[in-house]
Design a protein around this motif. Structure first.
Motif: not given
Length: 227
Positions: A55-67
């Protein structure tokens, strides 16, 4: 409305569909950012990879944490697998995605000097990058005239009859051939808005759709209602 072979609209009707969408739907906004609003090609690719079955919100959370940990391929490779997997856990399939991220970064450095290529062929040569991801990066990040095919675009095109394909990749191939050249720049944006606002997965709003009369799915639905 005239139908072509294999439940496809005739070329003239495909042109009509895109003319209607050009009038009814917003196109590319000036300064459109990369996938998931990432500021550079590398992070656009990684975020697009993370979006698979997420889901978009999960992708955003994962991206923020990784970057927050790494923003370049060199920095990413300096992380161990456990750190990457923990950061991207919200996006799901984190073990597989961790492997893909590492292979992508290794290939990006080894084959392209750490610079994300700007052609489909070279993007597809990188681990973890499929047709959808390559086209999205080309369109959003490199401002190329490409109609990227996501879930919404795939559904809309096959429902209307612009394409007749079982997979998103095949839809992309047909769409590249059948969409008029002038529509390649903004076609993704028109189709995705149609899919999100009107031609939704369940109970599409055909009564307010700007392309209902050329639509093969709508014509079949109307025919069934009369029998």
């Amino acid at each position: 409305m005239t139908a072509g072979a294999n439940n496809l609209l005739a070329a003239s009707d495909v042109e009509t569909v895109f003319e209607r969408l050009r009038e009814a739907m917003p196109g590319r906004t000036k300064g459109a950012k990369g996938p998931k609003e990432q500021p550079d090609p590398f992070r656009s690719c990684i975020s697009c990879m993370l979006s698979a079955q997420s889901l978009d919100r999960n992708t955003a959370a994962a991206s923020d944490a990784l970057f927050a940990l790494a923003t370049t391929p060199e920095e990413m490779l300096a992380l161990d697998d456990a750190a990457i997997a923990a950061a991207i856990r919200p996006a799901g399939l984190y073990n597989m995605k961790t492997r893909n991220i590492r292979k992508f970064c290794e290939a990006l450095i080894g084959e392209h000097g750490g610079v994300v290529p700007d052609t489909r062929e070279r993007l597809l040569s990188l681990p973890g990058i499929g047709r959808k991801c390559a086209d999205i990066v080309m369109s959003f990040t490199f401002d190329a005239d490409v109609i990227a095919v996501d879930t919404h675009v795939h559904r809309v095109c096959n429902r209307i009859g612009i394409t007749d394909a079982k997979t998103a990749d095949k839809t992309a191939g047909q769409l590249e051939q059948r969409a008029p050249e002038w529509a390649h720049r903004d076609g993704h944006f028109w189709l995705i808005q149609l899919g999100k606002r009107i031609c939704v997965a369940r109970s599409p709003k055909c009564e307010i759709c700007p392309v209902s009369d050329p639509c093969l799915w709508y014509a079949a639905r109307q025919k069934e209602a009369k029998t």
